[in-house]
Design a protein around this motif. Structure first.
Motif, PDB file in Angstrom:
ATOM      1  N   PRO A  50       0.721  -1.319   0.114  1.00  0.00           N
ATOM      2  CA  PRO A  50      -0.061   0.080   0.012  1.00  0.00           C
ATOM      3  C   PRO A  50       0.860   1.332  -0.034  1.00  0.00           C
ATOM      4  O   PRO A  50       2.063   1.328   0.660  1.00  0.00           O
ATOM      5  N   THR A  51       0.401   2.286  -0.742  1.00  0.00           N
ATOM      6  CA  THR A  51       0.937   3.615  -0.854  1.00  0.00           C
ATOM      7  C   THR A  51       0.780   4.525   0.532  1.00  0.00           C
ATOM      8  O   THR A  51      -0.368   4.028   1.213  1.00  0.00           O
ATOM      9  N   ALA A  52       1.128   5.585   0.506  1.00  0.00           N
ATOM     10  CA  ALA A  52       0.590   6.614   1.717  1.00  0.00           C
ATOM     11  C   ALA A  52      -0.550   7.052   1.498  1.00  0.00           C
ATOM     12  O   ALA A  52      -1.677   7.070   2.303  1.00  0.00           O
ATOM     13  N   ALA A  53      -1.227   7.125   0.165  1.00  0.00           N
ATOM     14  CA  ALA A  53      -2.594   7.300  -0.043  1.00  0.00           C
ATOM     15  C   ALA A  53      -3.446   6.079   0.181  1.00  0.00           C
ATOM     16  O   ALA A  53      -4.601   6.406   0.739  1.00  0.00           O
ATOM     17  N   ASP A  54      -3.027   5.087  -0.115  1.00  0.00           N
ATOM     18  CA  ASP A  54      -3.902   4.182   0.452  1.00  0.00           C
ATOM     19  C   ASP A  54      -4.083   3.601   1.841  1.00  0.00           C
ATOM     20  O   ASP A  54      -5.146   3.340   2.485  1.00  0.00           O
ATOM     21  N   ILE A  55      -2.998   4.058   2.740  1.00  0.00           N
ATOM     22  CA  ILE A  55      -2.987   3.868   4.221  1.00  0.00           C
ATOM     23  C   ILE A  55      -3.869   5.186   4.562  1.00  0.00           C
ATOM     24  O   ILE A  55      -4.824   4.935   5.453  1.00  0.00           O
ATOM     25  N   ALA A  58      -7.511   3.956   3.918  1.00  0.00           N
ATOM     26  CA  ALA A  58      -7.546   2.778   5.020  1.00  0.00           C
ATOM     27  C   ALA A  58      -8.048   3.397   6.345  1.00  0.00           C
ATOM     28  O   ALA A  58      -8.847   2.661   6.975  1.00  0.00           O
ATOM     29  N   ALA A  59      -7.392   4.406   6.561  1.00  0.00           N
ATOM     30  CA  ALA A  59      -7.602   5.123   8.051  1.00  0.00           C
ATOM     31  C   ALA A  59      -8.987   5.721   7.993  1.00  0.00           C
ATOM     32  O   ALA A  59      -9.511   5.890   9.279  1.00  0.00           O
ATOM     33  N   GLY A  60      -9.442   5.795   7.014  1.00  0.00           N
ATOM     34  CA  GLY A  60     -10.971   6.602   6.886  1.00  0.00           C
ATOM     35  C   GLY A  60     -12.107   5.578   6.927  1.00  0.00           C
ATOM     36  O   GLY A  60     -13.130   5.738   7.189  1.00  0.00           O
ATOM     37  N   ALA A  61     -11.437   4.143   7.154  1.00  0.00           N
ATOM     38  CA  ALA A  61     -12.442   3.143   7.429  1.00  0.00           C
ATOM     39  C   ALA A  61     -12.483   2.451   8.700  1.00  0.00           C
ATOM     40  O   ALA A  61     -11.844   2.822   9.326  1.00  0.00           O
ATOM     41  N   GLN A  62     -13.788   1.778   8.908  1.00  0.00           N
ATOM     42  CA  GLN A  62     -13.851   1.418  10.110  1.00  0.00           C
ATOM     43  C   GLN A  62     -13.493  -0.127  10.248  1.00  0.00           C
ATOM     44  O   GLN A  62     -12.726  -0.669  11.019  1.00  0.00           O
ATOM     45  N   GLU A  72      -0.541 -10.794   2.791  1.00  0.00           N
ATOM     46  CA  GLU A  72      -0.157  -9.243   2.851  1.00  0.00           C
ATOM     47  C   GLU A  72       0.874  -9.380   3.812  1.00  0.00           C
ATOM     48  O   GLU A  72       0.831  -8.969   5.232  1.00  0.00           O
ATOM     49  N   PRO A  73       2.347  -9.433   3.348  1.00  0.00           N
ATOM     50  CA  PRO A  73       3.642  -9.403   4.329  1.00  0.00           C
ATOM     51  C   PRO A  73       3.443  -7.949   4.956  1.00  0.00           C
ATOM     52  O   PRO A  73       4.227  -7.945   6.136  1.00  0.00           O
ATOM     53  N   TYR A  74       2.980  -7.081   4.532  1.00  0.00           N
ATOM     54  CA  TYR A  74       2.836  -5.572   5.007  1.00  0.00           C
ATOM     55  C   TYR A  74       1.923  -5.305   6.127  1.00  0.00           C
ATOM     56  O   TYR A  74       1.686  -4.274   6.563  1.00  0.00           O
ATOM     57  N   LEU A  75       1.116  -6.488   6.484  1.00  0.00           N
ATOM     58  CA  LEU A  75       0.019  -6.122   7.270  1.00  0.00           C
ATOM     59  C   LEU A  75       0.153  -5.478   8.684  1.00  0.00           C
ATOM     60  O   LEU A  75      -0.580  -4.769   9.105  1.00  0.00           O
ATOM     61  N   GLU A  76       1.436  -6.194   9.294  1.00  0.00           N
ATOM     62  CA  GLU A  76       1.452  -5.552  10.589  1.00  0.00           C
ATOM     63  C   GLU A  76       1.787  -3.934  10.674  1.00  0.00           C
ATOM     64  O   GLU A  76       1.399  -3.412  11.392  1.00  0.00           O
ATOM     65  N   ASP A  77       2.793  -3.910   9.759  1.00  0.00           N
ATOM     66  CA  ASP A  77       2.991  -2.105   9.592  1.00  0.00           C
ATOM     67  C   ASP A  77       1.942  -1.532   9.251  1.00  0.00           C
ATOM     68  O   ASP A  77       1.702  -0.342   9.701  1.00  0.00           O
ATOM     69  N   LEU A  82      -2.426   2.401  11.296  1.00  0.00           N
ATOM     70  CA  LEU A  82      -4.050   2.987  11.484  1.00  0.00           C
ATOM     71  C   LEU A  82      -4.473   3.252  12.687  1.00  0.00           C
ATOM     72  O   LEU A  82      -3.811   2.843  13.761  1.00  0.00           O
ATOM     73  N   PRO A  83      -5.206   4.123  12.782  1.00  0.00           N
ATOM     74  CA  PRO A  83      -5.996   4.683  13.879  1.00  0.00           C
ATOM     75  C   PRO A  83      -6.632   3.475  14.534  1.00  0.00           C
ATOM     76  O   PRO A  83      -7.008   2.400  14.198  1.00  0.00           O
ATOM     77  N   ALA A  84      -6.717   3.332  16.058  1.00  0.00           N
ATOM     78  CA  ALA A  84      -7.232   2.269  16.914  1.00  0.00           C
ATOM     79  C   ALA A  84      -8.753   1.991  16.543  1.00  0.00           C
ATOM     80  O   ALA A  84      -9.012   0.777  16.556  1.00  0.00           O
ATOM     81  N   ARG A  85      -9.490   2.905  15.778  1.00  0.00           N
ATOM     82  CA  ARG A  85     -10.901   2.776  15.638  1.00  0.00           C
ATOM     83  C   ARG A  85     -11.090   1.817  14.248  1.00  0.00           C
ATOM     84  O   ARG A  85     -11.998   1.143  13.923  1.00  0.00           O
ATOM     85  N   THR A  86      -9.829   1.752  13.649  1.00  0.00           N
ATOM     86  CA  THR A  86      -9.863   0.919  12.174  1.00  0.00           C
ATOM     87  C   THR A  86      -9.439  -0.504  12.886  1.00  0.00           C
ATOM     88  O   THR A  86      -8.266  -0.923  12.987  1.00  0.00           O
TER      89      THR A  86
END
Ligand code: ZN
Length: 276
Positions: A50-55, A58-62, A72-77, A82-86
């Motif tokens: 994911p790019t910065a725009a993707d992140i 994603a941050a705007g989603a629940q 997705e090897p990048y999933l932990e990063d 992401l904010p705690a609400r996501t």
């Protein structure tokens, strides 16, 4: 614009890291969810990050939907960004592992089994309900329809494969992506490369595959629909087999929904392996 904003207001925002999970979320969530696709249209599953725009999206989603199982090897990063609400939901966690033949390496391509997709849709429904309990009836109806469609696809596949005798039920693929499928429909999976389509097959493993293919009689070898089939065609010419495409990673612009993708695969397997 005002009307659009009003329409989107109050609907549950779900971001998705795989087009097939987007398709599932649209089916189960119906009008109660807004799905944001993070995966690029012509992207390569095993190379995507994911790019910065993707992140930011994603941050705007629940909810953020992921395949899990290491896809997705990048999933932990991503989770850390992401904010705690996501909430990041790995739908593959609900699917039992299927191993590559003779190994303890799990095949992460669980979406190639419609029964696995049906099981994942139940987990998705539960997560959507937890986010928006008021839409329980919508999610329940959407999930029932999705599950019925998966059952239909299983029936269609069994019917299409009924004429393929056991000795021809060998699914040789360019990368190890069809083990969940093979387990569900009674085929033996053989992979030329490993899990990811860009991984190189070494000379020893190619020689082993040639020996195996000469001892069995696989009439057709299958390459990823978005891959260059050069190596597979070379092998096919040496074992007197044909080649056909399959959508292995679930990403192919010509088959945007799961039903279209699965029917594309059913047809090619039937046409490739049925006796003439
Ligand atoms: Zn793959």
């Amino acid at each position: 614009m005002a009307l659009l904003a009003l329409g989107a207001q109050g609907s549950l925002k779900v971001a998705s890291l795989h087009p097939l999970l987007s398709d599932m979320a649209r089916s189960v969530g119906g009008t109660a969810v807004e799905v944001v696709d993070l995966f690029p249209k012509n992207g390569e599953l095993h190379a995507f990050e994911p790019t910065a725009a993707d992140i930011a999206a994603a941050a705007g989603a629940q909810l953020v939907l992921a395949c899990g199982k290491g896809v997705e090897p990048y999933l932990e990063d991503l989770r850390d960004s992401l904010p705690a609400r996501t909430q990041v939901l790995e739908l593959g966690q609900n699917i039992p592992d299927v191993y590559l033949p003779g190994t303890r390496i799990a095949d992460p391509h669980w979406w190639n089994s419609p029964s696995a997709m049906k099981r994942a849709s139940r987990a998705l429904r539960a997560a959507l309900e937890a986010c928006d309990p008021g839409q329980k009836a919508t999610f329940s109806k959407g999930q029932r329809a999705y599950a019925a469609q998966m059952d239909t696809l299983v029936r269609e596949a069994r019917l299409a494969f009924a004429g393929i005798p056991q000795e021809r039920r060998i699914l040789v693929c360019s990368h190890a992506a069809m083990n969940h499928f093979c387990k569900e429909f009674g085929f033996t999976a053989v992979a030329v490369h490993g899990i990811a389509q860009e991984s190189e097959g070494d000379t020893a493993s190619l020689a082993r595959i040639l020996t195996q293919l000469r001892s069995q009689s696989a009439p057709c070898l299958f390459y990823g629909a978005n891959e260059t089939p050069k190596i597979l065609q070379t092998i096919a010419s040496q074992v007197n087999a044909t080649t056909r495409p399959l959508v292995l990673d679930g990403i192919y612009p010509a088959t945007p929904t799961y039903a279209e993708l699965f029917r594309f695969n059913i047809k090619n397997i039937k046409d490739g392996l049925s006796p003439r």
